[in-house]
Design a protein around this motif. Structure first.
Motif, PDB file in Angstrom:
ATOM      1  N   GLN A   1      -7.298   1.434  10.076  1.00 35.48           N
ATOM      2  CA  GLN A   1      -6.442   1.042  11.330  1.00 35.48           C
ATOM      3  C   GLN A   1      -6.189   2.038  12.194  1.00 35.48           C
ATOM      4  O   GLN A   1      -5.730   3.168  11.766  1.00 35.48           O
ATOM      5  CB  GLN A   1      -5.526   0.260  10.522  1.00 35.48           C
TER       6      GLN A   1
ATOM      7  N   ALA B   1      -9.186   1.138   0.249  1.00 35.67           N
ATOM      8  CA  ALA B   1      -7.841   0.919  -0.372  1.00 35.67           C
ATOM      9  C   ALA B   1      -7.918  -0.367  -1.562  1.00 35.67           C
ATOM     10  O   ALA B   1      -6.757  -0.906  -1.649  1.00 35.67           O
ATOM     11  CB  ALA B   1      -6.520   0.959   0.659  1.00 35.67           C
TER      12      ALA B   1
ATOM     13  N   HIS C   1      -1.266  -8.151   5.176  1.00 37.52           N
ATOM     14  CA  HIS C   1      -2.017  -8.168   6.377  1.00 37.52           C
ATOM     15  C   HIS C   1      -3.032  -9.119   5.989  1.00 37.52           C
ATOM     16  O   HIS C   1      -3.085  -9.991   5.262  1.00 37.52           O
ATOM     17  CB  HIS C   1      -2.673  -6.816   6.818  1.00 37.52           C
TER      18      HIS C   1
ATOM     19  N   ALA D   1      -8.033  -4.845   0.586  1.00 39.50           N
ATOM     20  CA  ALA D   1      -7.558  -3.996   1.859  1.00 39.50           C
ATOM     21  C   ALA D   1      -8.591  -4.323   2.776  1.00 39.50           C
ATOM     22  O   ALA D   1      -9.819  -4.558   2.472  1.00 39.50           O
ATOM     23  CB  ALA D   1      -7.531  -2.545   1.184  1.00 39.50           C
ATOM     24  N   ALA D   2      -8.027  -4.223   3.956  1.00 34.95           N
ATOM     25  CA  ALA D   2      -8.624  -4.261   5.122  1.00 34.95           C
ATOM     26  C   ALA D   2      -9.606  -3.204   5.266  1.00 34.95           C
ATOM     27  O   ALA D   2     -10.952  -3.739   5.773  1.00 34.95           O
ATOM     28  CB  ALA D   2      -7.814  -4.177   6.341  1.00 34.95           C
ATOM     29  N   SER D   3      -9.633  -2.032   4.800  1.00 40.60           N
ATOM     30  CA  SER D   3     -10.767  -1.049   4.719  1.00 40.60           C
ATOM     31  C   SER D   3     -11.856  -1.709   3.835  1.00 40.60           C
ATOM     32  O   SER D   3     -12.979  -1.045   4.179  1.00 40.60           O
ATOM     33  CB  SER D   3     -10.004   0.255   4.256  1.00 40.60           C
TER      34      SER D   3
ATOM     35  N   PHE E   1       0.805  -1.235  -0.178  1.00 41.88           N
ATOM     36  CA  PHE E   1      -0.062  -0.099   0.109  1.00 41.88           C
ATOM     37  C   PHE E   1       0.838   1.124  -0.072  1.00 41.88           C
ATOM     38  O   PHE E   1       2.099   1.147   0.304  1.00 41.88           O
ATOM     39  CB  PHE E   1      -0.995   0.075   1.380  1.00 41.88           C
TER      40      PHE E   1
ATOM     41  N   GLY F   1      -3.977   3.287  -0.926  1.00 43.59           N
ATOM     42  CA  GLY F   1      -3.585   3.074   0.380  1.00 43.59           C
ATOM     43  C   GLY F   1      -4.712   3.814   1.052  1.00 43.59           C
ATOM     44  O   GLY F   1      -5.140   4.832   0.647  1.00 43.59           O
ATOM     45  N   THR F   2      -4.621   3.690   2.447  1.00 43.46           N
ATOM     46  CA  THR F   2      -5.718   4.572   3.318  1.00 43.46           C
ATOM     47  C   THR F   2      -4.768   5.901   3.721  1.00 43.46           C
ATOM     48  O   THR F   2      -5.270   6.642   4.183  1.00 43.46           O
ATOM     49  CB  THR F   2      -6.195   3.917   4.474  1.00 43.46           C
ATOM     50  N   GLY F   3      -3.370   5.747   3.306  1.00 42.33           N
ATOM     51  CA  GLY F   3      -2.565   7.249   3.554  1.00 42.33           C
ATOM     52  C   GLY F   3      -3.302   8.207   2.671  1.00 42.33           C
ATOM     53  O   GLY F   3      -3.628   9.022   3.250  1.00 42.33           O
TER      54      GLY F   3
ATOM     55  N   GLY G   1       0.566   5.421   4.957  1.00 37.78           N
ATOM     56  CA  GLY G   1      -0.474   4.585   5.359  1.00 37.78           C
ATOM     57  C   GLY G   1      -0.034   3.636   6.851  1.00 37.78           C
ATOM     58  O   GLY G   1       0.987   3.421   7.050  1.00 37.78           O
ATOM     59  N   PRO G   2      -1.198   2.955   7.276  1.00 37.98           N
ATOM     60  CA  PRO G   2      -1.052   2.096   8.620  1.00 37.98           C
ATOM     61  C   PRO G   2      -0.253   0.905   8.279  1.00 37.98           C
ATOM     62  O   PRO G   2       0.661   0.631   9.198  1.00 37.98           O
ATOM     63  CB  PRO G   2      -2.491   1.757   8.589  1.00 37.98           C
ATOM     64  N   THR G   3      -0.183   0.452   6.948  1.00 40.71           N
ATOM     65  CA  THR G   3       0.748  -1.062   6.870  1.00 40.71           C
ATOM     66  C   THR G   3       2.263  -0.524   6.710  1.00 40.71           C
ATOM     67  O   THR G   3       3.234  -0.935   7.302  1.00 40.71           O
ATOM     68  CB  THR G   3       0.184  -1.759   5.748  1.00 40.71           C
ATOM     69  N   ASP G   4       2.430   0.769   6.112  1.00 40.18           N
ATOM     70  CA  ASP G   4       3.555   1.323   5.961  1.00 40.18           C
ATOM     71  C   ASP G   4       4.327   1.715   7.231  1.00 40.18           C
ATOM     72  O   ASP G   4       5.328   1.593   7.418  1.00 40.18           O
ATOM     73  CB  ASP G   4       3.421   2.596   5.050  1.00 40.18           C
TER      74      ASP G   4
HETATM   75  N1  ASP Z   1      -3.314  -1.231   5.061  1.00 43.85           N
HETATM   76  C1  ASP Z   1      -3.518  -0.490   3.980  1.00 43.85           C
HETATM   77  C2  ASP Z   1      -2.570   0.651   3.938  1.00 43.85           C
HETATM   78  O1  ASP Z   1      -1.657   0.757   4.493  1.00 43.85           O
HETATM   79  C3  ASP Z   1      -5.222   0.028   3.964  1.00 43.85           C
HETATM   80  C4  ASP Z   1      -6.182  -1.052   4.012  1.00 43.85           C
HETATM   81  O2  ASP Z   1      -5.820  -2.210   4.268  1.00 43.85           O
HETATM   82  O3  ASP Z   1      -7.108  -0.771   4.187  1.00 43.85           O
HETATM   83  O4  ASP Z   1      -2.903   1.760   3.131  1.00 43.85           O
END
Ligand code: ASP
Length: 324
Positions: free
Chosen positions: A203, A156, A92, A160-162, A36, A184-186, A40-43
């Motif tokens: 997240q 995303a 993830h 994606a988790a979102s 992503f 990405g959600t960033g 963002g969160p994974t980053d």
């Molecule tokens: N984890 C994703 C991100 O880092 C976003 C997602 O999975 O929704 O942007």
């Protein structure tokens, strides 16, 4: 030399090459792929563990962000990368859910990667743009249902988790909504702050600073229990959406066939990173915690990945009419 002798000679050469590689490993920069966008969160999780892991391995780790297609673009690239230990991959829950969400993937989730260890399991939050008219989660659900034609939801991409959280939410409230997708959600967060769309489920590793800074409205968390650092937010389950629970577990992978001694070295460095007091503190500040040491292993991770593919398949199929 007969064919058979030649073949066994080849196997011996390969085996000694791979242990030689493992002995010197790592002798050059390691790339940690994040599926992503940066910021963002994974980053955030990747960069937090990269530093202590690099210290332990005595080698630089650079983070490469390959966003797109809900994380599946990066996974496909990693699956085709050299399996020499110089490409590792942080993904993830999407690794497991994409196996059902996509009819066809250019890789096999269960056989094209070497799991290295579980990293952290991050709760999600339902957040909306600052001027969203609902004051709590009950009002939020009523408002979204009543105004569904004009409500927009950011994510995303599929995988994606979102996306997963949004799909489950739409299914739980029985209301399909219009989606806006990002890499990405960033970047999605930037647009939420700018009021480009109405809400997202993301997240705590990305949303905590915005919630605490009152830049967004927060309504609920998606974990089974409340999150200590955001304790005023109810869970979705306690807000009437029975059994709603998503936590975004992350794991570290290498391409299939990466030599076992190398996997063990990276896994040991991961476990070391998860014990680091700075990592623990930053995780706590961001509403999460490191996985226990016995889950940050290749064996525990491999078993969990398989269990998660199996767990989510029927849930996704049932909620699937609300997928993008
Ligand atoms: N984890 C994703 C991100 O880092 C976003 C997602 O999975 O929704 O942007």
């Amino acid at each position: 030399m007969s064919r058979r002798i030649l073949a066994s000679f080849g196997v011996m050469v390969l085996a000694s090459m791979s242990s030689a590689h493992a002995d010197n490993y790592p002798s050059k920069v390691i790339t940690l792929v994040v599926p992503f966008s940066a910021g963002g969160p994974t980053d955030t999780v990747a960069r937090l563990i990269a530093q202590p892991m690099s210290k332990k391995l005595g080698q630089t780790i650079i983070v490469e962000n390959i966003g797109g297609a809900g994380g599946t673009l990066a996974a496909g690239r990693v699956a085709r990368s050299d399996n020499d230990g110089y490409t590792v991959f942080l993904h993830h829950i999407g690794m497991a859910t994409s196996a059902t969400l996509y009819r066809k993937l250019p890789y096999n989730v269960l056989t094209d990667f070497e799991p290295i260890g579980l990293v952290t399991s991050v709760p999600m939050t339902i957040i909306a743009k600052k001027d969203f008219p609902a004051k709590d989660i009950k009002e939020f659900i009523t408002y979204v249902k009543t105004n569904h034609e004009k409500i927009t939801y950011g994510n995303a991409g599929i995988g994606a988790a979102s996306h997963l959280c949004g799909m489950l939410f739409m299914s739980a409230i029985g209301t399909p909504l219009t989606t806006v997708s990002y890499k990405g959600t960033g970047p999605a967060m930037n647009d939420l702050l700018g009021g480009v769309f109405d809400f997202m489920c993301d997240q705590t590793t990305n949303t905590t600073p915005q919630i605490k800074g009152e830049k967004v409205k927060a309504y609920a968390v998606t974990s089974k229990t409340r999150v200590a650092s955001l304790s005023n937010l109810p869970t979705l389950a306690e807000s009437g959406l029975k059994n709603f629970e998503v936590s975004v577990w992350h794991g570290l992978y290498a391409p299939k066939g990466t030599p076992k001694p190398i996997i063990e070295k990276v896994s040991a460095a991961l476990r070391e990173a998860l014990k680091d007091p700075i990592v623990k503190q930053r995780f706590a500040d961001l509403g999460t915690e490191p996985e226990p040491q016995d889950r940050a292993t290749p064996e525990a991770h491999r078993a969990y990945l398989k269990a998660e593919v199996e767990k989510w398949a029927p849930i996704i199929k049932a909620a699937g009419s609300y997928a993008d």
